[in-house]
Design a protein around this motif. Structure first.
Motif, PDB file in Angstrom:
ATOM      1  N   ASN A 199      21.597  10.939  13.537  1.00 45.00           N
ATOM      2  CA  ASN A 199      22.484  12.135  13.396  1.00 45.00           C
ATOM      3  C   ASN A 199      22.257  12.831  11.964  1.00 45.00           C
ATOM      4  N   ASN A 200      20.923  12.741  11.284  1.00 48.21           N
ATOM      5  CA  ASN A 200      20.674  13.467  10.115  1.00 48.21           C
ATOM      6  C   ASN A 200      19.937  14.783  10.468  1.00 48.21           C
ATOM      7  N   ILE A 201      19.972  15.446   9.551  1.00 46.09           N
ATOM      8  CA  ILE A 201      19.453  16.947   9.385  1.00 46.09           C
ATOM      9  C   ILE A 201      18.634  16.723   8.218  1.00 46.09           C
ATOM     10  N   ALA A 202      17.358  16.918   8.349  1.00 43.89           N
ATOM     11  CA  ALA A 202      16.536  17.050   7.247  1.00 43.89           C
ATOM     12  C   ALA A 202      15.460  18.313   7.332  1.00 43.89           C
ATOM     13  N   THR A 203      15.442  19.034   6.280  1.00 43.49           N
ATOM     14  CA  THR A 203      14.958  20.181   6.372  1.00 43.49           C
ATOM     15  C   THR A 203      14.100  20.405   5.018  1.00 43.49           C
ATOM     16  N   ASN A 204      13.051  21.045   5.172  1.00 38.37           N
ATOM     17  CA  ASN A 204      12.337  21.564   4.107  1.00 38.37           C
ATOM     18  C   ASN A 204      11.502  20.119   3.388  1.00 38.37           C
ATOM     19  N   ILE A 205      11.027  19.261   4.285  1.00 37.02           N
ATOM     20  CA  ILE A 205      10.268  17.995   3.724  1.00 37.02           C
ATOM     21  C   ILE A 205       8.622  18.099   4.377  1.00 37.02           C
ATOM     22  N   GLY A 206       7.958  17.292   3.746  1.00 39.86           N
ATOM     23  CA  GLY A 206       6.796  17.231   4.003  1.00 39.86           C
ATOM     24  C   GLY A 206       6.305  16.284   5.394  1.00 39.86           C
ATOM     25  N   GLN A 207       6.973  15.141   5.267  1.00 40.61           N
ATOM     26  CA  GLN A 207       7.083  14.182   6.400  1.00 40.61           C
ATOM     27  C   GLN A 207       8.292  13.830   6.726  1.00 40.61           C
ATOM     28  N   ALA A 208       8.282  13.184   8.067  1.00 38.01           N
ATOM     29  CA  ALA A 208       9.608  12.794   8.647  1.00 38.01           C
ATOM     30  C   ALA A 208       9.830  11.279   8.026  1.00 38.01           C
ATOM     31  N   PHE A 209       8.996  10.427   8.527  1.00 32.39           N
ATOM     32  CA  PHE A 209       9.295   8.969   7.978  1.00 32.39           C
ATOM     33  C   PHE A 209       8.090   8.247   7.691  1.00 32.39           C
ATOM     34  N   ASN A 210       8.133   7.224   6.918  1.00 28.92           N
ATOM     35  CA  ASN A 210       7.099   6.092   6.445  1.00 28.92           C
ATOM     36  C   ASN A 210       7.566   4.856   6.828  1.00 28.92           C
ATOM     37  N   SER A 211       6.985   3.866   7.309  1.00 31.77           N
ATOM     38  CA  SER A 211       7.313   2.624   7.683  1.00 31.77           C
ATOM     39  C   SER A 211       6.325   1.754   7.266  1.00 31.77           C
ATOM     40  N   LEU A 212       6.776   0.493   6.618  1.00 29.65           N
ATOM     41  CA  LEU A 212       5.818  -0.636   6.303  1.00 29.65           C
ATOM     42  C   LEU A 212       6.699  -2.122   6.565  1.00 29.65           C
ATOM     43  N   GLY A 213       5.970  -3.026   6.908  1.00 26.37           N
ATOM     44  CA  GLY A 213       6.511  -4.342   6.905  1.00 26.37           C
ATOM     45  C   GLY A 213       5.719  -5.348   6.619  1.00 26.37           C
ATOM     46  N   GLN A 214       4.938  -5.389   5.495  1.00 23.76           N
ATOM     47  CA  GLN A 214       3.964  -6.511   5.223  1.00 23.76           C
ATOM     48  C   GLN A 214       4.216  -6.872   3.575  1.00 23.76           C
ATOM     49  N   TYR A 215       3.317  -7.938   3.414  1.00 25.52           N
ATOM     50  CA  TYR A 215       3.454  -8.523   2.104  1.00 25.52           C
ATOM     51  C   TYR A 215       2.766  -7.585   1.112  1.00 25.52           C
ATOM     52  N   SER A 216       3.377  -7.622  -0.132  1.00 22.19           N
ATOM     53  CA  SER A 216       2.624  -6.937  -1.403  1.00 22.19           C
ATOM     54  C   SER A 216       1.865  -8.022  -2.096  1.00 22.19           C
ATOM     55  N   PHE A 217       0.911  -7.496  -3.036  1.00 20.55           N
ATOM     56  CA  PHE A 217       0.016  -8.342  -3.465  1.00 20.55           C
ATOM     57  C   PHE A 217       0.373  -9.435  -4.770  1.00 20.55           C
ATOM     58  N   ASP A 218       1.460  -8.856  -5.104  1.00 21.51           N
ATOM     59  CA  ASP A 218       2.259  -9.752  -6.322  1.00 21.51           C
ATOM     60  C   ASP A 218       3.420 -10.540  -5.487  1.00 21.51           C
ATOM     61  N   ASP A 219       3.229 -10.907  -4.436  1.00 20.95           N
ATOM     62  CA  ASP A 219       4.407 -11.621  -3.781  1.00 20.95           C
ATOM     63  C   ASP A 219       3.975 -13.183  -3.595  1.00 20.95           C
ATOM     64  N   LEU A 220       4.856 -14.048  -4.413  1.00 19.72           N
ATOM     65  CA  LEU A 220       4.550 -15.419  -4.665  1.00 19.72           C
ATOM     66  C   LEU A 220       4.444 -15.852  -3.468  1.00 19.72           C
ATOM     67  N   ASN A 221       5.295 -15.524  -2.359  1.00 15.33           N
ATOM     68  CA  ASN A 221       5.326 -16.411  -1.023  1.00 15.33           C
ATOM     69  C   ASN A 221       3.941 -16.325  -0.440  1.00 15.33           C
ATOM     70  N   ARG A 222       2.877 -15.574  -1.000  1.00 12.28           N
ATOM     71  CA  ARG A 222       1.886 -15.661  -0.197  1.00 12.28           C
ATOM     72  C   ARG A 222       0.918 -16.540  -0.290  1.00 12.28           C
ATOM     73  N   PHE A 223       1.429 -17.567  -1.345  1.00 13.98           N
ATOM     74  CA  PHE A 223       0.753 -19.041  -1.871  1.00 13.98           C
ATOM     75  C   PHE A 223       1.637 -20.097  -0.933  1.00 13.98           C
ATOM     76  N   PRO A 224       1.177 -20.746  -0.400  1.00 15.24           N
ATOM     77  CA  PRO A 224       1.661 -21.813   0.781  1.00 15.24           C
ATOM     78  C   PRO A 224       2.508 -22.855  -0.416  1.00 15.24           C
ATOM     79  N   ARG A 225       3.761 -23.220   0.118  1.00 16.42           N
ATOM     80  CA  ARG A 225       4.397 -23.972  -1.037  1.00 16.42           C
ATOM     81  C   ARG A 225       5.469 -24.643  -0.047  1.00 16.42           C
ATOM     82  N   PHE A 226       5.781 -25.942  -0.369  1.00 16.23           N
ATOM     83  CA  PHE A 226       7.076 -26.527  -0.033  1.00 16.23           C
ATOM     84  C   PHE A 226       7.856 -27.211  -0.860  1.00 16.23           C
ATOM     85  N   PHE A 227       9.284 -27.298  -0.515  1.00 14.88           N
ATOM     86  CA  PHE A 227      10.040 -28.187  -1.350  1.00 14.88           C
ATOM     87  C   PHE A 227      10.243 -29.592  -0.973  1.00 14.88           C
ATOM     88  N   THR A 228      10.420 -30.611  -1.818  1.00 17.78           N
ATOM     89  CA  THR A 228      11.044 -31.896  -1.296  1.00 17.78           C
ATOM     90  C   THR A 228      12.549 -31.760  -0.902  1.00 17.78           C
TER      91      THR A 228
END
Length: 931
Positions: A313-342
């Motif tokens: 129910n939003n009204i958006a006017t005078n914009i270049g694009q409606a939306f942009n989505s993303l759902g992946q890792y970033s290059f400085d995400d430490l969880n990219r490196f496999p690891r586990f706790f005792t």
């Protein structure tokens, strides 16, 4: 200022910065956060400030100061409501200092008590509102809960940004973000930058007083030095040497709303206005809504995920694009490196020959044997053994204190300290700890060891006998990247799940600085799951002539196996894509999906079908050029109205009828693709009133064609496009106020969603409404511009506000109005009439028929009138009641009259009575200006 206490209420204050305020990243800090001055004692959620309310305040930052964030909210529970927040600061928006926000943070709400950001005017910086844009303060790892449908390295703060309701706000970038030529006798407001007629040379001159008119002669700019000011009529200019841009943009502009992590966030019933892609601080920007996950330090951190986001129910006017989505890792995400706790904390009892052998496999290759030193050992000592013998083979370890959220020597000492509860975190390291692992070329979050042909991993292998002593995973268990190191559940390094864009209006522009660098209406980025775009309008009055794609679909992948994933569960339905101009400049057509032949198109929007299954080792399969059959195609893009959109980028899929040149009689069946209505260029349809932003889809009575009939009905038997009754929408009756010489009456028609709420009207002598007239000055009168004021009549969908009741306006004078009504905004001007004098005769009449409700038994009519009205008591005072006149059913016109002062606000209504003078019918009170 910084508030760490619980239950604070900050209300009714005006906040401003001095021109000499020292550089500081944040202006108002509610709670604590590292970029705004961290309280290092905060370790767990209970340490955070709780239930902070920031209400009915005025905030305007001086454009000469350094304040990257106007308000930072990092608390458990909180409300930001009914504020005016003006927070564009050019000196902190050059490329070296990156983004800036008006409201940001990682506030923590609950389902029962969400964070509330409601009914604010928020004038933005690069991104006006951002939640989950940085890692939260509390980052203690916890075993993930699956209650929200996602798993990961959860936090004690429940992911930081969580359960946030952003509603009824006016979220915008003010036109003063653009540099304009200096002109004589012109109104300018604080923050506006001007370009002199000569000698510009990259210099930025910014207005620093609230509002004023320039002089009749252009000032001498040449003599100004950096940091100096210059008087110019009623304006004062400041020479800013640290300009963002010496062209059209005096400030950096990015997006209107953005999230980089978060759970259960709603963005509903807001009015979003003005985002210039050409003023972006970097990359492709200019979007109204950016619901994405980013696991970097410039996002929610490695623990982030993005789940359950709704924009409706939003009204958006005078914009270049409606939306942009993303759902992946970033290059400085430490969880990219496999690891586990005792799973067991120190101290550890290690016995030689019994439980001192630790075999670790990296990337499922031959294991490395690590011999642990016997004795009672701390986590730090176990980690030292692993590092000494395993570093050369990409095996590393560190002692980690859960309560202290810390891996420093101070927390995990040798010997062990009671209460630290340190564990050992075992990690797959990079070669010599300096290089990043190689990644597979399929552009998905799947770290890959190219030399071995396996996904990177680490885990205990056969021969390990320290499993019970340390609490290790079972021998032969590979732990992959993007796996929770406690629960050992793979969660995808920033998975985006359940995003809904429903019943929104996106009115775009693609001329000049509105044109984005990547030309699409919306991006369905990689790594998203369950993304729904339903019952929206995507509209550009000037056409999308330069666009190739309407919805761009990047990195489509399968969800099986779970370690290899991308987009899935995407549904685009019941939308109206008003592509009113000829397709792109080259004469080609617009696409849904990637425009290259080798990428998925409609099939990717549906189920991301694969022509070849991905094998067990994930090094073959996942053909991006795959197409779907008819069964799959019917899933994800259905019953949209989008003219001249081709079906496919490549050949028609087997088993599917593709009609690439539909005839006018084709109403969807066998058209491109099935069940979407795109044969007619909207000749039979129109918007109800585009100038008033009313995008209700109507049939054009001048050009009805029956074959378009199915296009108006969606999968849910509702009209395609938006339901305007759900919007926050205000229309000024007659298009302008009714005006006399001394007063003005504003009659507003509001949508059902606003009928239980109020707006605020300001009348001023300047176009920015900084200087209200005395009649509308809240310092002199109580809520004079509030539409809920007791003295203003209301009836049904009509709301009224009147100026000139306390102090008369001046004749022949131009005034400006600014209306903020639960996010929706109207502004304009009017000119009072020449002076009036004397009285005017008011005629009131009606007629009763047998169909008039309540008229049975009517005998007479009276009229109540006066200069004051109370809605609470439903009484008109300051006048009189007319003598009763005959008024009966079928008796013709009932009429009476009375005298009223010319130009003075008047209230009146008629009442129909019976022989006992009991009132049968009461007319709604009318506000009027006798002329």
């Amino acid at each position: 200022m910084t508030y760490y206490r619980h239950g604070w209420v900050v209300q009714g204050l005006a906040f401003g910065t001095t021109a000499t305020r020292p550089a500081s990243p944040c202006f108002i800090v509610l709670g604590s956060y590292s970029n705004c001055g961290a309280d290092l004692s905060i370790k767990v959620q209970s340490d955070l400030a709780q239930n902070i309310t920031f209400r009915s305040n005025y905030l305007q930052i001086d454009p000469r100061t350094l304040a990257r964030r106007a308000i930072s909210l990092d608390a458990v529970g909180g409300t930001i409501r009914d504020n005016y927040i003006d927070a564009i600061v050019p000196t902190y928006l050059d490329p070296g200092t990156s983004d800036s926000q008006a409201i940001s943070g990682n506030p923590i709400g609950t389902l029962a008590s969400p964070i509330v950001v409601d009914n604010n005017v928020v004038i933005g910086t690069t991104t006006t509102i951002t939640f989950g844009g940085t890692p939260p303060l509390v980052v203690t790892p916890q075993v993930a809960s699956t209650s929200n449908g996602v798993v990961g390295w959860y936090l004690t703060s429940s992911l930081g940004a969580q359960f946030i309701n952003i509603t009824n706000n006016h979220i915008w970038h003010h036109p003063y973000s653009l540099t304009v030529p200096w002109s004589a006798n012109t109104w300018f407001r604080k923050g506006q930058a001007v370009r002199p007629s000569a000698g510009y040379a990259g210099k930025l001159f910014i207005m620093v007083n609230n509002a004023g008119q320039s002089g009749s002669t252009e000032p001498d700019w040449a003599g100004m030095g950096a940091g100096t000011t210059l008087a110019d009529g009623g304006a004062t200019w400041f020479y800013n040497a640290n300009q963002w841009n010496d062209g059209d943009c005096s400030y950096g502009v990015k997006n209107a709303y953005e999230s980089k992590s978060g759970v259960d966030i709603t963005l509903n019933n807001n009015f979003i206005d003005r985002v210039w892609a050409g003023c972006a601080t970097g990359g492709n920007q200019g979007r109204a809504i950016t619901p994405e996950n980013q696991t970097s330090g410039n996002g929610g951190g490695s623990a982030s995920t993005f789940t359950n986001f709704t924009a409706a129910n939003n009204i958006a006017t005078n914009i270049g694009q409606a939306f942009n989505s993303l759902g992946q890792y970033s290059f400085d995400d430490l969880n990219r490196f496999p690891r586990f706790f005792t799973s067991i904390t120190e101290p550890y009892t290690i016995v030689s020959g019994s439980n001192n052998s630790l075999n670790i496999s990296v990337d499922e290759q031959a294991p490395v044997t690590i011999t642990l030193t016997a004795g009672t050992r701390s986590a730090s000592q176990i980690a030292a053994d692993i590092n000494a013998q395993g570093n050369a083979s990409r095996i590393a370890a560190v002692a980690y204190s859960m309560p202290h959220n810390d891996a420093t020597v101070a927390s995990c000492t040798n010997p062990a300290v009671a209460g630290a509860n340190c564990r050992v975190l075992i990690m797959r390291a990079t070669a010599a700890h300096t290089s990043l692992p190689a990644y597979s070329p399929d552009a998905i979050p799947n770290p890959w060891n190219a030399s071995t042909g396996t996904a990177i991993s680490i885990g205990p292998a056969a021969g390990t006998n320290a499993t019970t002593a340390l609490g290790l995973p079972a021998n032969g268990t590979p732990v992959y990247a993007c796996t929770n190191p406690l629960s050992l559940i793979w969660y995808g390094c920033g998975r985006s799940l359940n995003t809904y864009l429903v019943n929104n209006i996106f009115q775009m522009r693609h001329d000049g600085i509105y044109m984005p660098t990547q030309q699409y209406v919306g991006l369905l980025g990689s790594g998203i799951s369950n993304f729904v775009v339903d019952h929206n309008i995507f509209h550009d009055p000037t056409g999308w002539t330069a666009f190739n794609a309407l919805f761009a679909t990047a990195s489509q992948q399968s969800v099986a196996p779970v370690k290899y994933w991308g987009q899935n569960g995407v549904l685009i339905s019941n939308n109206f894509l008003a592509d009113v101009k000829t397709p792109n400049a080259g004469g080609g057509a617009h696409y849904i999906g990637d425009t290259t032949v080798t990428a998925v198109d409609w099939s990717g929007i549906n189920f991301a079908c694969q022509s070849q299954a991905i094998n067990a080792t994930m090094n073959t399969g996942g053909d991006l050029a795959a197409e779907c059959d008819a069964k799959h195609l019917l899933g994800g893009f259905t019953k949209n109205l989008a003219y001249n959109i081709p079906f496919t980028n490549a050949a028609c899929a087997a088993g599917l009828t593709c009609n690439t040149s539909p005839a006018p009689s084709d109403i969807g069946f066998n058209a491109q693709p099935n069940d979407n209505f795109n044969a007619d260029p909207f000749s039979t349809l129109r918007f109800n009133d585009v100038k008033a932003a009313d995008y209700t889809l109507m049939y054009d009575p001048q050009n009805l064609q029956p074959y378009v009939q199915p296009a108006k009905y969606g999968t849910d038997n509702r009209p395609l496009g938006v339901d305007m009754t759900q919007m926050n929408f205000v229309r000024l009756a007659g298009g302008s106020p009714r005006v006399s010489d001394r007063a003005a009456v504003f009659s507003m028609n509001v949508t059902p969603n606003l009928q239980s709420k109020s707006g605020m009207l300001t009348i001023a002598t300047d176009p920015f409404c900084f200087s209200p007239v005395s009649d509308m000055d809240p310092a002199q009168f109580t809520n004079p511009g509030w539409t809920g004021n007791d003295r203003y009549p209301q009836f049904g969908a009509t709301r009224t506000a009147i100026v000139g009741m306390n102090t008369a306006l001046s004749p022949n004078t131009t005034y400006y109005y600014c209306l903020e009504y639960q996010g929706y905004s109207l502004d304009g001007q009017f000119t009072t009439k020449p002076a009036l004098s004397g009285t005017r005769t008011m005629q009131v009449q009606t007629a009763l028929t047998s169909a008039t409700p309540g008229a049975s038994g009517a005998t007479s009519m009276i009229v109540e009138y006066g200069t004051s009205y109370s809605r609470g008591t439903d009484s008109i005072t300051g006048g009189a009641t007319t003598t009763a006149v005959s008024c009966t059913v079928g008796g013709g016109v009932c009429a009476t009259s009375f005298s009223a002062t010319a130009g003075t606000p008047l209230f009146y209504r008629y009442k129909i009575r019976n022989t006992a003078n009991a009132v049968l019918i009461t007319q709604p009170v009318i506000s009027y200006l006798p002329q």
